[in-house]
Scaffold this active site. Structure first.
Site, PDB file in Angstrom:
ATOM      1  N   PRO A  53       0.826  -1.205   0.000  1.00 33.89           N
ATOM      2  CA  PRO A  53       0.000   0.000   0.000  1.00 33.89           C
ATOM      3  C   PRO A  53       0.863   1.258   0.000  1.00 33.89           C
ATOM      4  CG  PRO A  53      -0.537  -1.445   1.877  1.00 33.89           C
ATOM      5  CD  PRO A  53       0.702  -1.993   1.250  1.00 33.89           C
ATOM      6  N   ASP A  54       0.312   2.321  -0.580  1.00 37.19           N
ATOM      7  CA  ASP A  54       0.966   3.636  -0.519  1.00 37.19           C
ATOM      8  C   ASP A  54       0.514   4.278   0.782  1.00 37.19           C
ATOM      9  OD1 ASP A  54       2.258   6.006  -1.087  1.00 37.19           O
ATOM     10  OD2 ASP A  54       0.696   6.734  -2.436  1.00 37.19           O
ATOM     11  N   ALA A  55       1.123   3.853   1.867  1.00 40.29           N
ATOM     12  CA  ALA A  55       0.626   4.245   3.197  1.00 40.29           C
ATOM     13  C   ALA A  55       1.769   4.226   4.215  1.00 40.29           C
ATOM     14  CB  ALA A  55      -0.493   3.298   3.621  1.00 40.29           C
TER      15      ALA A  55
END
Ligand code: SPV
Ligand code: MG
Length: 286
Positions: A53-55
């Site tokens: 995830p881009d997190a």
């Protein structure tokens, strides 16, 4: 020539600076071949290419490792997406030293809290108070060695639903803190939010647009608004994912790769793009 110098000179020249995102070295090579002025080493693309995830899941070192591969593969400058700077102002200073030492021309940091979440994801998008982000920008500017290196500030005020006045307040504070360029990110389906901001902005710092959710906007539209840099932040990895999925599905469904062969990059081109043929000829000459 120093890539930071090349990028700064290009930003100071006439015309829109066109930036294509790369998530790995090969996509960077393709972006350079397509004629990009610079590469965006984006957190979404790099995270996605790792299946993550881009997190704020990948660490700074992991993102930098891919960014280094990207930078080393091309002769054009690289702008690194450094999320919210991987921590506080001390982390930002460390980040700038590491990215600049790797040959990256510019970094972009955004005014979100750690851990950040991609701007288009479902979920909260809390903002850092203005003064804390100003401290990060000051730390970034103090940490850079070359005068050409650029620190791009990105406000997520519109993403967080806090409106034009807050975006403007933040933009002014960030430019006053030394930001070399400014992203006012938007997830509107048209460019109206950006256009509204631009109509009231005196362009004291170069403006950057990331038109992911408003793909209808053209480079001519952006130039008319006064935008200086456009970043196509994820079109490459989305094109690649679609192409891979279609090819894989067709191979499994038909029991042959014959039907997809015409749509594939010829192996000869892959060998050329990666320098494999050059190694072969050097070995035969030896
Ligand atoms: C990225 O490419 O990681 C970005 C741009 O930050 S966006 O995904 O459009 O927020
Ligand atoms: Mg990002």
């Amino acid at each position: 020539m120093d890539k930071a110098f090349v990028l700064r000179r290009r930003v100071n020249q006439k015309g829109l600076v066109r930036v294509l995102a790369a998530h790995d070295a090969l996509s960077a090579i393709l972006a350079e071949e397509a004629g990009a002025d610079a590469i965006w080493a984006g957190g979404l693309g790099i995270s996605a290419s790792h299946g993550q995830p881009d997190a704020s899941i990948l660490t700074m070192s992991e993102l930098l490792e891919t960014t280094r591969w990207i930078n080393d593969a091309v002769s054009i400058p690289v702008i690194a997406d450094c999320d919210e700077g991987f921590g506080d102002a001390n982390n930002v200073a460390h980040m700038v030293r590491r990215y600049e030492a790797a040959g990256v021309a510019a970094v972009c940091i955004e005014d979100k809290l750690f851990p950040k979440l991609n701007s288009f994801a479902l979920g909260p998008q809390p903002l850092l108070p203005i003064d804390a982000f100003v401290q990060k920008l000051a730390a970034a500017k103090a940490a850079q060695r070359s005068a050409s290196f650029m620190v791009i500030a990105r406000t997520e005020a519109l993403i967080a639903g806090q409106g034009q006045a807050e975006a403007r307040r933040r933009a002014e504070a960030y430019v006053a803190a030394g930001a070399d360029a400014l992203v006012v990110h938007s997830k509107a389906r048209t460019s109206h939010e950006l256009a509204t901001f631009m109509a009231d902005w005196d362009r004291r710092a170069p403006m950057v647009a990331i038109p992911t959710t408003y793909p209808d906007v053209t480079t001519a539209d952006l130039e008319r608004m006064g935008v200086k840099i456009v970043i196509y932040a994820n079109q490459g990895i989305r094109a690649a994912a679609n192409a891979i999925a279609a090819a894989f599905a067709a191979i499994i469904a038909s029991g042959t790769s014959r039907h997809v062969e015409a749509s594939l990059l010829p192996v000869a081109d892959l060998l050329r793009l990666t320098g494999t043929d050059r190694v072969g000829s050097e070995r035969s000459a030896a």
